[in-house]
Design an enzyme around this catalytic site. Sequence first.
Site, PDB file in Angstrom:
ATOM      1  N   LYS A  13       1.077  -1.200  -0.012  1.00  0.00           N
ATOM      2  CA  LYS A  13      -0.139  -0.087   0.073  1.00  0.00           C
ATOM      3  C   LYS A  13       0.758   1.286   0.004  1.00  0.00           C
ATOM      4  O   LYS A  13       0.678   2.276  -0.697  1.00  0.00           O
ATOM      5  CB  LYS A  13      -0.973   0.000   1.217  1.00  0.00           C
ATOM      6  CG  LYS A  13      -1.973  -1.023   1.364  1.00  0.00           C
ATOM      7  CD  LYS A  13      -2.844  -1.182   2.402  1.00  0.00           C
ATOM      8  CE  LYS A  13      -2.185  -1.036   3.841  1.00  0.00           C
ATOM      9  NZ  LYS A  13      -1.468  -2.665   4.228  1.00  0.00           N
ATOM     10  N   ARG A  88      -9.605   0.541   8.648  1.00  0.00           N
ATOM     11  CA  ARG A  88      -9.360  -0.773   8.924  1.00  0.00           C
ATOM     12  C   ARG A  88     -10.081  -1.515   9.850  1.00  0.00           C
ATOM     13  O   ARG A  88      -9.744  -2.913  10.074  1.00  0.00           O
ATOM     14  CB  ARG A  88      -7.884  -0.733   9.893  1.00  0.00           C
ATOM     15  CG  ARG A  88      -6.536  -1.095   9.155  1.00  0.00           C
ATOM     16  CD  ARG A  88      -5.630  -1.110  10.262  1.00  0.00           C
ATOM     17  NE  ARG A  88      -4.316  -1.612   9.924  1.00  0.00           N
ATOM     18  CZ  ARG A  88      -3.009  -0.988   9.416  1.00  0.00           C
ATOM     19  NH1 ARG A  88      -3.069   0.206   9.329  1.00  0.00           N
ATOM     20  NH2 ARG A  88      -2.068  -1.688   9.463  1.00  0.00           N
ATOM     21  N   ARG A 127      11.808  -6.082   5.481  1.00  0.00           N
ATOM     22  CA  ARG A 127      11.596  -4.588   5.126  1.00  0.00           C
ATOM     23  C   ARG A 127      12.384  -3.754   6.225  1.00  0.00           C
ATOM     24  O   ARG A 127      12.638  -4.350   7.373  1.00  0.00           O
ATOM     25  CB  ARG A 127       9.992  -4.224   5.448  1.00  0.00           C
ATOM     26  CG  ARG A 127       9.777  -3.003   5.185  1.00  0.00           C
ATOM     27  CD  ARG A 127       8.423  -2.786   4.898  1.00  0.00           C
ATOM     28  NE  ARG A 127       7.279  -2.806   5.921  1.00  0.00           N
ATOM     29  CZ  ARG A 127       6.151  -2.536   5.755  1.00  0.00           C
ATOM     30  NH1 ARG A 127       5.572  -2.413   4.529  1.00  0.00           N
ATOM     31  NH2 ARG A 127       5.195  -2.661   6.629  1.00  0.00           N
ATOM     32  N   ARG A 162      11.502  -2.208  12.004  1.00  0.00           N
ATOM     33  CA  ARG A 162      10.305  -1.575  12.896  1.00  0.00           C
ATOM     34  C   ARG A 162       9.779  -2.497  14.181  1.00  0.00           C
ATOM     35  O   ARG A 162      10.277  -3.647  13.829  1.00  0.00           O
ATOM     36  CB  ARG A 162       9.045  -1.458  12.146  1.00  0.00           C
ATOM     37  CG  ARG A 162       8.716  -0.333  11.327  1.00  0.00           C
ATOM     38  CD  ARG A 162       7.895  -0.036  10.413  1.00  0.00           C
ATOM     39  NE  ARG A 162       6.414  -0.547  10.891  1.00  0.00           N
ATOM     40  CZ  ARG A 162       5.221  -0.464  10.089  1.00  0.00           C
ATOM     41  NH1 ARG A 162       5.325  -0.105   8.855  1.00  0.00           N
ATOM     42  NH2 ARG A 162       4.055  -1.075  10.605  1.00  0.00           N
ATOM     43  N   ARG A 173      -0.211  -9.064  13.547  1.00  0.00           N
ATOM     44  CA  ARG A 173      -0.910  -8.191  12.703  1.00  0.00           C
ATOM     45  C   ARG A 173      -1.409  -8.843  11.566  1.00  0.00           C
ATOM     46  O   ARG A 173      -2.633  -8.188  11.332  1.00  0.00           O
ATOM     47  CB  ARG A 173       0.243  -7.371  11.940  1.00  0.00           C
ATOM     48  CG  ARG A 173       0.606  -6.195  13.020  1.00  0.00           C
ATOM     49  CD  ARG A 173       2.088  -5.629  12.636  1.00  0.00           C
ATOM     50  NE  ARG A 173       1.959  -4.760  11.406  1.00  0.00           N
ATOM     51  CZ  ARG A 173       2.911  -4.416  10.792  1.00  0.00           C
ATOM     52  NH1 ARG A 173       4.203  -4.962  10.764  1.00  0.00           N
ATOM     53  NH2 ARG A 173       2.955  -3.877   9.582  1.00  0.00           N
TER      54      ARG A 173
HETATM   55  P1  AMP Z   1       0.831   0.355   9.422  1.00  0.00           P
HETATM   56  O1  AMP Z   1       2.131   1.125   9.166  1.00  0.00           O
HETATM   57  O2  AMP Z   1      -0.163   0.893   8.524  1.00  0.00           O
HETATM   58  O3  AMP Z   1       1.044  -1.202   9.123  1.00  0.00           O
HETATM   59  O4  AMP Z   1       0.339   0.557  10.805  1.00  0.00           O
HETATM   60  C1  AMP Z   1       1.033   0.165  12.054  1.00  0.00           C
HETATM   61  C2  AMP Z   1       0.383   0.216  13.259  1.00  0.00           C
HETATM   62  O5  AMP Z   1      -0.375   1.340  13.667  1.00  0.00           O
HETATM   63  C3  AMP Z   1      -0.773  -1.040  13.124  1.00  0.00           C
HETATM   64  O6  AMP Z   1      -0.459  -2.325  13.572  1.00  0.00           O
HETATM   65  C4  AMP Z   1      -1.860  -0.594  14.159  1.00  0.00           C
HETATM   66  O7  AMP Z   1      -1.320  -0.715  15.369  1.00  0.00           O
HETATM   67  C5  AMP Z   1      -1.689   1.060  13.827  1.00  0.00           C
HETATM   68  N1  AMP Z   1      -2.588   1.540  12.978  1.00  0.00           N
HETATM   69  C6  AMP Z   1      -2.561   2.012  11.755  1.00  0.00           C
HETATM   70  N2  AMP Z   1      -3.642   2.387  11.271  1.00  0.00           N
HETATM   71  C7  AMP Z   1      -4.493   2.200  11.744  1.00  0.00           C
HETATM   72  C8  AMP Z   1      -5.884   2.086  11.814  1.00  0.00           C
HETATM   73  N3  AMP Z   1      -6.529   2.875  10.824  1.00  0.00           N
HETATM   74  N4  AMP Z   1      -6.771   1.558  12.817  1.00  0.00           N
HETATM   75  C9  AMP Z   1      -6.122   1.030  13.900  1.00  0.00           C
HETATM   76  N5  AMP Z   1      -4.738   0.942  14.140  1.00  0.00           N
HETATM   77  C10 AMP Z   1      -4.187   1.573  13.154  1.00  0.00           C
END
Ligand code: AMP
Length: 215
Positions: A13, A88, A127, A162, A173
Amino acid sequence: MRLILLGAPGAGKGTVAKRLTAVDGSVQISTGDILRGAVQAGSELGIEAQGYMKRGDLVPDALILGIMGKRLQEPDCANGFLLDGFPRTIPQAEALRDLLRELGIQLDAAINLVVPREVILDRLTTRRTCSNPKCQEIYNIKSKPPKQEGICDKCGSPVVQREDETEEAIGKRLDTYNEKTAPLAGFYEGEGLLFDVSSTSSDEVVAAILGKVGI
Ligand code: AMP
């Protein structure tokens, strides 16, 4: 263009969003980037979100909706936006639908990036991400290493793994994605907005999306 990018963590994404911003000036809005920035800044939001993120859990809907309600009304969104990592959950999708209706904004599509689980696992474990919250450039130690090991090509900050990309957090996740986020495909199908793209090549994904939105 006004798009939602759906797909598991590691589906591409962020990479695809970055490439699409260059096409028509649409802005990438990544809730993950916003939250990581808040954690590094030690803000109230960051302190609240940190534990959930580290475990691979979702941050509560109310926190995310508070951020996005404001973000989508900022002036740079007028040229279009690419939502990367939001919504999400079904309640987030419903709140977004209501907000966009109120603002009189029509989405072009919800793009669902479909990538096999073994590809996702390989991508996430290899990554690496720039630690500078304002940059967060993405690398991959196999397919896109930084020119100088451990140093971001763009801003010179350390490139790190990360905290939520340990094997344990990745597993969590992906489970969270299957339980809470995968049902959004059905939601957007019902809205007549769903567009599945199944390719592991970002060139092909970008071309398919541009074809869909007619650019
Ligand atoms: P990402 O970088 O998109 O994988 O997001 C990293 C982490 O941020 C996720 O595993 C969640 O803990 C939190 N997060 C990001 N976007 C959301 C969302 N829309 N709703 C809830 N938690 C989020």
